[in-house]
Write an enzyme that holds these catalytic residues in place. Structure first.
Site, short mmCIF file in Angstrom:
data_model
loop_
_atom_site.label_atom_id
_atom_site.label_comp_id
_atom_site.label_asym_id
_atom_site.label_seq_id
_atom_site.Cartn_x
_atom_site.Cartn_y
_atom_site.Cartn_z
N ASN A 175 0.86 -1.19 0.00
CA ASN A 175 0.00 0.00 0.00
C ASN A 175 0.89 1.24 0.00
O ASN A 175 1.47 1.58 1.02
CB ASN A 175 -0.89 -0.03 1.26
N HIS B 110 -9.58 0.80 4.81
CA HIS B 110 -8.26 1.00 5.44
C HIS B 110 -8.43 1.93 6.64
O HIS B 110 -9.25 2.85 6.62
CB HIS B 110 -7.27 1.59 4.43
N GLU C 264 -6.88 4.39 7.69
CA GLU C 264 -6.77 5.83 7.42
C GLU C 264 -8.05 6.37 6.79
O GLU C 264 -8.42 7.52 6.99
CB GLU C 264 -5.52 6.10 6.56
C1 PEP Z 1 -0.87 -0.08 5.91
O1 PEP Z 1 -0.87 1.03 5.42
O2 PEP Z 1 -1.78 -0.85 5.62
C2 PEP Z 1 0.22 -0.46 6.82
C3 PEP Z 1 0.19 -1.63 7.38
O3 PEP Z 1 1.23 0.45 7.00
P1 PEP Z 1 2.68 0.19 7.71
O4 PEP Z 1 3.22 -1.08 7.15
O5 PEP Z 1 3.49 1.39 7.37
O6 PEP Z 1 2.40 0.07 9.19
#
Ligand code: PEP
Length: 258
Positions: free
Chosen positions: A11, A100, A102
């Site tokens: 991602n 997600h 976010e």
């Molecule tokens: C994500 O964005 O789904 C994620 C797991 O980010 P990170 O690996 O940076 O924690």
């Protein structure tokens, strides 16, 4: 050992530009060539770079899939700023993320909106990666399973048993995303086993045995193998580390050996 094919998604979030998304795509195609048969690999670039990334991967005959980070559930019309499923498909996407953390906690998406997106993706024959997971205060209040259950049941409401073949669940504890803190393999396994038990209750044991449940939250080359060794962890959704070719390739290799 399960017969579920491991899945690793990258991602890219709101990162890269025209040049760096192209060089990242080229780098990932090359570095991951040897594991493409044994792991399903998908990258989720920002929307403006989907076509460019897809065409770079095509030019290298790469099996790496391309997915959208988010899609709106309506077909077309007055939805300024949104991207439809048909547009994503036109750009070569075969997959999309839904829910997600976010999107849920920065943009404010509800469980019901996530469900509308999941259904639109599945009705449009895209693979949907449904992301669920608890916030720190919810974990500290002992509500991890409760939150996962609510997000899973609402997210998959009105999804048919057959459509579950196109669903991947990403368990991503919010406190572990982009923070450098990772759930211990045992804690992650416990959450994944609970999610699989819920899928069993909702869709039966065949679907539960087939569904990939991947972990996300600060996965790095140094912790990937121990996470992926857990019986109910079928790969990972990778944020920060997916922007580094070598790290992403090392994580993909760890999944291929799990
Ligand atoms: C994500 O964005 O789904 C994620 C797991 O980010 P990170 O690996 O940076 O924690």
């Amino acid at each position: 050992m399960s017969n579920r094919k491991p899945y690793v998604g990258g991602n890219w979030k709101m990162n890269t530009n025209s040049d760096s998304s192209s060089s990242l795509a080229r780098g990932v195609a090359e570095a991951c060539e040897s594991v493409q048969g044994s792991v399903e690999l998908v990258v989720f670039p920002p929307a403006p770079y989907l076509i460019g990334v897809r065409s770079i991967l095509n030019s290298r005959s790469s099996a790496i899939g391309v997915g959208a980070q988010d899609l709106y559930f309506e077909g077309d019309g007055a939805f300024t700023g949104e991207i439809s499923l048909a547009m994503a498909s036109d750009c070569g996407c075969t997959q999309a993320l839904a829910g997600h953390s976010e999107r849920r906690h920065v943009i404010g998406e509800s469980d019901e909106l996530v469900n509308a997106k999941v259904k639109a993706m599945l009705d449009g024959d895209l693979t949907c990666v449904l992301c669920i997971g608890e916030k720190l205060e919810e974990r500290e209040a002992g509500k991890t399973n409760e939150v996962n259950e609510r997000q899973l049941r609402t997210g998959l409401a009105d999804v048919g048993q057959r459509q579950m073949d196109n669903v991947v669940i990403a368990y991503e504890p919010v406190w572990a995303i982009g923070t450098g803190k990772t759930a211990s393999p045992e804690d992650a396994q416990e959450a994944h086993a609970h999610i699989r038990a819920l899928i069993n209750e909702m869709f039966g044991d065949d679907v539960a045995a087939r569904t990939r449940i991947i972990y996300g939250g600060s996965v790095k080359p140094s912790n990937a193998a121990t996470l992926f060794d857990q019986p109910d962890i079928d790969g990972g959704l990778i944020g920060g580390a997916s922007l580094q070719v070598e790290d992403f390739a090392a994580i993909a290799k760890a999944a291929s050996g799990a």
